[in-house]
Design an enzyme around this catalytic site. Structure first.
Site, mmCIF file in Angstrom:
data_model
loop_
_atom_site.group_PDB
_atom_site.id
_atom_site.type_symbol
_atom_site.label_atom_id
_atom_site.label_comp_id
_atom_site.label_asym_id
_atom_site.label_seq_id
_atom_site.Cartn_x
_atom_site.Cartn_y
_atom_site.Cartn_z
ATOM 1 N N ARG A 1 0.805 4.552 0.353
ATOM 2 C CA ARG A 1 0.993 5.610 1.090
ATOM 3 C C ARG A 1 1.383 5.066 2.470
ATOM 4 O O ARG A 1 1.903 6.208 3.328
ATOM 5 C CB ARG A 1 -0.587 6.209 1.448
ATOM 6 C CG ARG A 1 -1.237 5.239 1.962
ATOM 7 C CD ARG A 1 -2.884 6.116 1.907
ATOM 8 N NE ARG A 1 -3.858 5.128 2.562
ATOM 9 C CZ ARG A 1 -5.186 5.620 2.546
ATOM 10 N NH1 ARG A 1 -5.445 6.761 2.057
ATOM 11 N NH2 ARG A 1 -5.955 4.889 3.216
ATOM 12 N N GLU A 2 1.607 4.167 2.669
ATOM 13 C CA GLU A 2 2.175 3.661 4.055
ATOM 14 C C GLU A 2 3.647 3.483 4.130
ATOM 15 O O GLU A 2 4.557 2.548 4.133
ATOM 16 C CB GLU A 2 1.619 2.190 4.264
ATOM 17 C CG GLU A 2 0.108 2.043 4.274
ATOM 18 C CD GLU A 2 -0.324 0.656 4.449
ATOM 19 O OE1 GLU A 2 0.224 -0.432 4.452
ATOM 20 O OE2 GLU A 2 -1.653 0.558 4.283
ATOM 21 N N HIS B 1 2.675 -3.838 6.446
ATOM 22 C CA HIS B 1 1.644 -2.649 6.278
ATOM 23 C C HIS B 1 1.904 -1.888 7.334
ATOM 24 O O HIS B 1 2.514 -1.911 8.378
ATOM 25 C CB HIS B 1 0.175 -3.101 6.197
ATOM 26 C CG HIS B 1 -0.100 -3.951 5.182
ATOM 27 N ND1 HIS B 1 -0.946 -3.430 4.147
ATOM 28 C CD2 HIS B 1 0.169 -5.326 4.886
ATOM 29 C CE1 HIS B 1 -1.136 -4.418 3.054
ATOM 30 N NE2 HIS B 1 -0.218 -5.534 3.755
ATOM 31 N N ARG C 1 -3.156 4.718 -2.378
ATOM 32 C CA ARG C 1 -3.169 3.575 -1.687
ATOM 33 C C ARG C 1 -2.823 2.197 -2.616
ATOM 34 O O ARG C 1 -1.966 1.034 -2.445
ATOM 35 C CB ARG C 1 -4.141 3.160 -0.838
ATOM 36 C CG ARG C 1 -4.567 1.705 -0.487
ATOM 37 C CD ARG C 1 -5.984 1.539 0.309
ATOM 38 N NE ARG C 1 -6.415 0.571 0.399
ATOM 39 C CZ ARG C 1 -6.319 -0.409 1.566
ATOM 40 N NH1 ARG C 1 -5.771 0.255 2.737
ATOM 41 N NH2 ARG C 1 -6.775 -1.497 1.694
ATOM 42 N N TYR D 1 -10.802 -7.013 10.547
ATOM 43 C CA TYR D 1 -12.044 -7.116 9.776
ATOM 44 C C TYR D 1 -12.036 -8.195 8.548
ATOM 45 O O TYR D 1 -10.777 -8.897 8.359
ATOM 46 C CB TYR D 1 -12.594 -5.973 9.289
ATOM 47 C CG TYR D 1 -11.486 -5.173 8.559
ATOM 48 C CD1 TYR D 1 -10.679 -5.732 7.445
ATOM 49 C CD2 TYR D 1 -10.790 -3.923 9.072
ATOM 50 C CE1 TYR D 1 -9.856 -4.764 6.900
ATOM 51 C CE2 TYR D 1 -10.194 -3.030 8.163
ATOM 52 C CZ TYR D 1 -9.436 -3.687 7.249
ATOM 53 O OH TYR D 1 -8.364 -2.962 6.889
ATOM 54 N N GLU E 1 0.820 -4.585 10.900
ATOM 55 C CA GLU E 1 0.406 -3.197 10.693
ATOM 56 C C GLU E 1 1.536 -2.516 11.760
ATOM 57 O O GLU E 1 1.180 -2.797 12.902
ATOM 58 C CB GLU E 1 -0.965 -3.178 11.330
ATOM 59 C CG GLU E 1 -1.772 -3.862 10.313
ATOM 60 C CD GLU E 1 -2.148 -2.980 9.028
ATOM 61 O OE1 GLU E 1 -1.982 -1.904 8.862
ATOM 62 O OE2 GLU E 1 -3.040 -3.425 8.411
ATOM 63 N N TYR F 1 -0.942 1.222 9.392
ATOM 64 C CA TYR F 1 -0.709 1.520 10.827
ATOM 65 C C TYR F 1 -1.890 0.971 11.725
ATOM 66 O O TYR F 1 -2.791 1.390 11.677
ATOM 67 C CB TYR F 1 -0.293 2.843 11.078
ATOM 68 C CG TYR F 1 -1.483 3.901 10.931
ATOM 69 C CD1 TYR F 1 -2.290 4.184 12.183
ATOM 70 C CD2 TYR F 1 -2.321 4.066 9.598
ATOM 71 C CE1 TYR F 1 -3.412 4.986 12.144
ATOM 72 C CE2 TYR F 1 -3.428 4.790 9.758
ATOM 73 C CZ TYR F 1 -4.024 5.256 11.000
ATOM 74 O OH TYR F 1 -5.118 5.796 10.828
ATOM 75 N N ASN G 1 -3.762 -5.694 -1.868
ATOM 76 C CA ASN G 1 -4.017 -6.790 -0.842
ATOM 77 C C ASN G 1 -5.441 -7.150 -0.869
ATOM 78 O O ASN G 1 -5.846 -7.734 -0.055
ATOM 79 C CB ASN G 1 -3.822 -5.895 0.543
ATOM 80 C CG ASN G 1 -3.593 -7.055 1.703
ATOM 81 O OD1 ASN G 1 -3.000 -8.152 1.130
ATOM 82 N ND2 ASN G 1 -3.886 -6.522 2.662
ATOM 83 N N ARG G 2 -6.137 -7.107 -2.057
ATOM 84 C CA ARG G 2 -7.375 -7.691 -2.244
ATOM 85 C C ARG G 2 -7.293 -8.485 -3.442
ATOM 86 O O ARG G 2 -8.475 -9.063 -3.954
ATOM 87 C CB ARG G 2 -8.634 -6.952 -2.231
ATOM 88 C CG ARG G 2 -8.797 -5.861 -0.889
ATOM 89 C CD ARG G 2 -9.234 -6.632 0.161
ATOM 90 N NE ARG G 2 -9.521 -5.813 1.183
ATOM 91 C CZ ARG G 2 -8.586 -5.529 2.431
ATOM 92 N NH1 ARG G 2 -7.538 -5.626 2.156
ATOM 93 N NH2 ARG G 2 -8.972 -4.768 3.326
ATOM 94 N N HIS H 1 0.883 -1.096 -0.048
ATOM 95 C CA HIS H 1 -0.127 -0.054 -0.003
ATOM 96 C C HIS H 1 1.129 1.193 0.068
ATOM 97 O O HIS H 1 1.568 1.399 0.945
ATOM 98 C CB HIS H 1 -0.951 0.183 1.089
ATOM 99 C CG HIS H 1 -2.072 -0.769 1.158
ATOM 100 N ND1 HIS H 1 -2.564 -1.615 2.294
ATOM 101 C CD2 HIS H 1 -2.738 -1.405 0.017
ATOM 102 C CE1 HIS H 1 -3.704 -2.428 1.560
ATOM 103 N NE2 HIS H 1 -3.656 -2.167 0.420
#
Lengths: 307, 96
Positions: A69-70, A194, A125, A246, A268, A196, A142-143, A67
């Site tokens: 932006r991480e 990942h 992202r 989730y 994370e 956060y 990541n999906r 991702h």
């Protein structure tokens, strides 16, 4: 040189790729660079291989920055790479690991997205692939994996930040890893990083069933988190993805687990200062340092329990 | 380059399942252009959302009218981004 490289600041893709080349040049006995594919926009995708020799060895995989932006994740990946080169003869745990296994490290897993965060939209992202019939760009890498693909916990809307993509592995950045992992065939630990929320997670994300190795993974996660917390007191939770955060279908480690990689984890990283994806650069090194302890715990366990 | 002047990140605390559902309702309102950094999942887990400047008032009114508590996690996203850029540029200049 990589000794004077500033690890306490964020860097562009070009700077990270220069760092990779420099690290390889300085440590040819240990590090090599492998190109595993090209991004949607044609950029090379690199993986660093740390190996003390031998062929057909088992391996551990670490990836950062899927991702885009991480930013703390790519920055930590840079730090891990340097750490391996400085510690591999000094740290008995790392030395023992590298006597048995290779380590693969993909520092920028989503290069197009990462460049986009630097030039156009810091909050990006996803990948930068185009979807026919939609003005919206990118899929959530990541999906996009072939594990519960398209089930609840991902979006079918190309404009969503969790859009799962056209089909499993439709994102070339994902497919490159899939091909690499399948061709290698002996990856025994796979850790995807990942930020956060301060979590260490194991499968599953797409279903609520417990993984067959839940007891061992849970115990290992606990040890890894204990090691991480020992350095600066950063609090982490651990557990399966679906129970801890989730439902997330089509995610990386559900796929790696389905490929028989028992030690499949996702991190994370921290945000102790309520800054989310905008973690101050001053926290890069402490974040990487504490995470490294957890990584070593997991990879050490894998190396001692090869299957 | 996209700018984020006046964008705020709110940390929302949903006290029960009904409040989680209310925040999910917010998530479905596309015109607000919300960017959930941490999704609404269950009570007790913080929800972080970046709210563009034009939506800040509506979101806060929505939360307050449903008695959902929140705090401002980031007052102005752009100021943090400016800080981040300034730090990177300074280090790059020093390196040169």
């Amino acid at each position: 040189t990589t000794d004077t490289f500033n690890y306490a600041t964020y860097h562009t893709l070009d700077e990270i790729y220069e760092f990779i080349d420099q690290l390889v040049t300085e440590n040819q006995h240990l590090v090599s660079k492998i190109q595993i594919g090209n991004t949607y926009e044609g950029r090379p995708i690199y993986v660093l291989k740390f190996s003390t020799g031998g062929t057909d060895r088992p391996a551990a995989w670490i990836d950062t920055g899927i991702h885009s932006r991480e930013w703390v994740t790519q920055a930590s990946g840079v730090w891990f790479a340097k750490k391996i080169t400085t510690d591999y003869e000094k740290d008995p745990t790392l030395k023992a690991i590298l006597e048995k296994m290779d380590i693969f490290l993909e520092i920028v897993t989503n290069p197009d997205g990462f460049v986009y965060t630097h030039k156009t939209n810091r909050m990006w992202r996803k990948t930068r692939s185009r979807t026919q019939g939609s003005l919206c760009v990118g899929a959530d890498p990541n999906r996009n994996w072939d594990a519960g693909f398209g089930l609840s916990g991902a979006s079918s809307n190309p404009c969503s930040d969790t859009y799962h993509g056209k089909s499993a592995n439709s994102e070339v950045e994902v497919k490159a890893i899939v091909d690499f992992v399948k061709t290698h065939g002996k990856i025994k630990a796979f850790i995807s990083i990942h930020s956060y929320s301060q979590l260490l997670l194991y499968p599953y994300g797409y279903k609520s069933d417990a993984v067959p190795n839940k007891e061992e993974l849970d115990k290992l996660a606990k040890s890894a988190v204990t090691a991480l917390t020992s350095l600066y007191g950063t609090k982490y939770k651990y557990g399966s993805i679906i129970d801890t955060i989730y439902q997330a279908s089509g995610n990386t480690i559900d796929w790696t687990y389905s490929q028989g990689i028992k030690y499949s984890f996702t991190f994370e990283l921290r945000d102790t200062g309520l800054r989310g994806f905008l973690l101050p650069a001053s926290q890069i090194i402490p974040t990487a340092e504490e995470t490294w302890l957890a990584l070593l715990t997991i990879i050490d366990h894998a190396s001692k329990n090869l299957y | 380059t996209e700018i984020f002047v006046g964008h705020q990140v709110l940390r929302i605390s949903a006290a029960d399942e009904a409040q989680v559902q209310k925040v999910k309702e917010l998530e479905s309102l596309e015109h607000l252009q919300l960017d959930f950094w941490r999704d609404p999942v269950r009570p007790g887990l913080p929800i972080d959302v970046r709210v563009p400047f034009p939506s800040v008032q509506s979101v806060k009114v929505f939360l307050e009218s449903h008695d959902i508590s929140y705090e401002i996690m980031i007052e102005d996203v752009q100021s943090l981004l400016d800080e981040e850029q300034k730090q990177m540029s300074a280090l790059r200049a020093r390196a040169l």
